[in-house]
Write a protein that holds these residues in place. Structure first.
Motif, short mmCIF file in Angstrom:
data_model
loop_
_atom_site.label_atom_id
_atom_site.label_comp_id
_atom_site.label_asym_id
_atom_site.label_seq_id
_atom_site.Cartn_x
_atom_site.Cartn_y
_atom_site.Cartn_z
N TYR A 127 -6.68 -2.97 -5.63
CA TYR A 127 -6.77 -1.90 -6.61
C TYR A 127 -7.52 -2.33 -7.87
O TYR A 127 -7.45 -3.49 -8.28
CB TYR A 127 -5.38 -1.45 -7.05
CG TYR A 127 -4.60 -0.69 -6.00
CD1 TYR A 127 -4.62 0.70 -5.97
CD2 TYR A 127 -3.84 -1.36 -5.05
CE1 TYR A 127 -3.89 1.40 -5.02
CE2 TYR A 127 -3.11 -0.66 -4.10
CZ TYR A 127 -3.14 0.72 -4.08
OH TYR A 127 -2.42 1.40 -3.14
N LEU A 130 -7.11 -0.87 -11.62
CA LEU A 130 -6.30 -0.01 -12.46
C LEU A 130 -6.74 -0.21 -13.91
O LEU A 130 -7.19 -1.30 -14.28
CB LEU A 130 -4.82 -0.34 -12.31
CG LEU A 130 -4.26 -0.34 -10.88
CD1 LEU A 130 -2.83 -0.87 -10.88
CD2 LEU A 130 -4.33 1.04 -10.26
N SER A 144 0.83 -1.20 0.00
CA SER A 144 0.00 0.00 0.00
C SER A 144 0.86 1.24 0.00
O SER A 144 2.09 1.17 0.10
CB SER A 144 -0.91 0.00 1.24
OG SER A 144 -0.22 0.51 2.37
N ASP A 193 -4.55 4.78 -12.03
CA ASP A 193 -5.34 4.58 -10.82
C ASP A 193 -6.38 5.69 -10.78
O ASP A 193 -6.03 6.86 -10.61
CB ASP A 193 -4.43 4.64 -9.58
CG ASP A 193 -5.22 4.64 -8.27
OD1 ASP A 193 -6.44 4.40 -8.30
OD2 ASP A 193 -4.60 4.90 -7.22
N GLU A 234 -13.83 5.33 0.49
CA GLU A 234 -12.43 5.37 0.07
C GLU A 234 -11.48 5.65 1.23
O GLU A 234 -10.27 5.47 1.10
CB GLU A 234 -12.23 6.42 -1.03
CG GLU A 234 -12.25 7.87 -0.60
CD GLU A 234 -13.65 8.45 -0.41
OE1 GLU A 234 -13.74 9.67 -0.20
OE2 GLU A 234 -14.64 7.68 -0.47
N ASN A 282 -4.22 7.18 -5.91
CA ASN A 282 -3.79 6.86 -4.54
C ASN A 282 -2.31 6.48 -4.50
O ASN A 282 -1.94 5.37 -4.14
CB ASN A 282 -4.65 5.73 -3.97
CG ASN A 282 -4.68 5.72 -2.46
OD1 ASN A 282 -4.06 6.55 -1.82
ND2 ASN A 282 -5.40 4.77 -1.90
N HIS A 340 -4.74 1.37 0.62
CA HIS A 340 -5.37 0.23 -0.04
C HIS A 340 -4.34 -0.80 -0.46
O HIS A 340 -3.25 -0.46 -0.92
CB HIS A 340 -6.14 0.71 -1.28
CG HIS A 340 -7.21 1.72 -0.98
ND1 HIS A 340 -7.71 2.57 -1.93
CD2 HIS A 340 -7.85 2.02 0.18
CE1 HIS A 340 -8.63 3.36 -1.37
NE2 HIS A 340 -8.72 3.04 -0.09
N TYR A 367 2.63 -1.02 -7.17
CA TYR A 367 1.76 0.03 -7.72
C TYR A 367 2.55 0.89 -8.71
O TYR A 367 2.09 1.15 -9.83
CB TYR A 367 1.22 0.86 -6.57
CG TYR A 367 0.41 2.08 -6.93
CD1 TYR A 367 -0.98 2.04 -6.96
CD2 TYR A 367 1.04 3.30 -7.21
CE1 TYR A 367 -1.73 3.17 -7.26
CE2 TYR A 367 0.30 4.44 -7.51
CZ TYR A 367 -1.09 4.37 -7.54
OH TYR A 367 -1.82 5.49 -7.84
N TRP A 404 -16.27 4.53 -7.89
CA TRP A 404 -15.43 3.56 -7.15
C TRP A 404 -16.08 3.33 -5.80
O TRP A 404 -16.62 4.25 -5.19
CB TRP A 404 -14.04 4.14 -6.99
CG TRP A 404 -13.01 3.27 -6.33
CD1 TRP A 404 -12.05 2.52 -6.97
CD2 TRP A 404 -12.79 3.07 -4.92
NE1 TRP A 404 -11.26 1.88 -6.04
CE2 TRP A 404 -11.70 2.19 -4.78
CE3 TRP A 404 -13.42 3.55 -3.78
CZ2 TRP A 404 -11.21 1.79 -3.54
CZ3 TRP A 404 -12.95 3.14 -2.53
CH2 TRP A 404 -11.86 2.27 -2.42
#
Length: 368
Positions: free
Chosen positions: A326, A328, A253, A273, A298, A277, A323, A263, A338
């Motif tokens: 995810y 994406l 995260s 994203d 969120e 985030n 998070h 990520y 979302w």
């Protein structure tokens, strides 16, 4: 040795599924979703609901010391209610084990796998893109007795489930992400599927995986290698430049102390994203696709650990949660909403049975 890869040139014939589970009224969150609209409208008919859900393996729950963590036989009903309640068109599930379930609580699914049980409980028109348990010569038994390697496109505990009344499966495949032996139940795979949306005729690719967990630098480096393998595979199979939707547990995260490198590897490969985030982001940035008005829940960490209440870091200034899970996108995809799907009581605690140690994430998308 090069990781195996399989494409299924034709749609696999799935085993007949159990009848649709009768679902009671379900409130997934005190807050209403920003995209709750009449499904007969033009906007709804051209949009898709996509999701990711780490459902926690059945054997993991059998060993739990947390009284809030119930058995898969109990949790599965709530997992099903959430998926059906959100009217999901396609979902990537992780930890949906190919290992066999045993016990009278599983009824017709005694002696079948967790992912088969989940698809059966969801009922028609839901199907799994590949119903083969293992990439080996015998697939109807445990992985320790499945014989020699045979590439069947299976993807261990990462599976894609879809609504066959809305989507037509065109092609699918899997890729092994590590070098664990075929008889190791922890071997990691990614899986992808190519679909046509029956409402619009538009094609897209959906993919999922469960990357290597752990917070050390070495584990982070492993995840980055796995992401690079997965994105290279998607580039290889996406010969028509189709939109791609990725939904999965990234196993790190924005607050992971070594950085959210998995990520970052996706973003570097051109994925977007919709919440923006990024590492240590405290609010949804102005540059993100979504805003606070188009996101629900969120602020919560998507990992709940079967705690009494969901975790937030708002006391540290994080209005946008940390998070692990995810959605994406890459290419011509617009994300319009979302939602982190959770059921809370008036005190902000989890209400009823907690379905998994992760919260489901869903998004509404439109293909360009």
């Amino acid at each position: 040795m090069r990781s195996s890869r399989t494409r299924l040139a034709r749609v696999l014939t799935a085993a007949s599924l159990a009848a649709l589970l009768a679902v009671p009224t379900w409130t997934s969150s005190p807050a209403a979703s920003a995209d709750d609209t009449d499904s007969t409208t033009t906007a709804a008919s051209s949009s898709l609901v996509v999701a990711t859900f780490n459902v926690r393996c059945a054997n993991c729950s059998a060993k739990s010391n947390n009284s809030r963590e119930k058995s898969w036989a109990v949790r599965s009903d709530v997992v099903v209610r959430q998926i059906l309640g959100e009217k999901v068109d396609v979902i990537g599930v992780q930890e949906a084990s190919p290992g066999l379930l045993h016990g009278s609580a599983y009824g017709d699914y005694d002696g079948k796998s967790q992912f088969e049980n989940l698809v059966g409980l969801l009922g028609s028109p839901y199907k799994v893109t590949n119903d083969v348990r293992y990439n080996c010569t015998r697939t109807g038994t445990t992985f320790t007795r499945c014989g020699g390697f045979q590439d069947r496109g299976a993807s261990q505990d990462s599976r894609i489930i879809y609504n066959s009344n809305r989507l037509t499966l065109l092609d699918s495949g899997s890729l092994r992400l590590d070098s664990r032996a075929i008889g190791n139940g922890s071997a990691r795979y990614m899986t992808w599927a190519k679909f046509t949306d029956q409402n619009t005729g538009k094609k897209f690719i959906f993919a999922t995986a469960h990357f290597e967990p752990g917070v050390s630098k070495s584990k982070s480096a492993v995840r980055v290698k796995q992401v690079k393998k997965a994105t290279a595979e998607l580039a290889d199979v996406n010969t028509s430049g189709l939109p791609i939707i990725w939904g999965s547990d990234l196993a790190s995260s924005k607050l992971t102390h070594v950085g959210n490198k998995s990520y970052d590897a996706f973003i570097a490969n051109g994925f977007v994203d919709p919440l923006g985030n990024s590492y240590k982001a405290k609010t949804i940035p102005a540059s993100a696709e979504l805003t606070a008005s188009t996101a629900v829940n969120e602020e919560y960490f998507t990992l709940n650990k079967f705690n009494k209440a969901p975790t937030t870091y708002e006391g540290r200034g994080y209005k946008l949660g940390a998070h692990l899970d995810y959605i994406l996108t890459k290419g011509d995809v617009e994300t319009t909403a979302w939602k982190e799907v959770i059921n809370l009581d008036s005190s902000g605690d989890f209400a009823g049975v907690i379905p998994s140690d992760h919260n489901m994430v869903r998004a509404t998308v439109t293909l360009g």
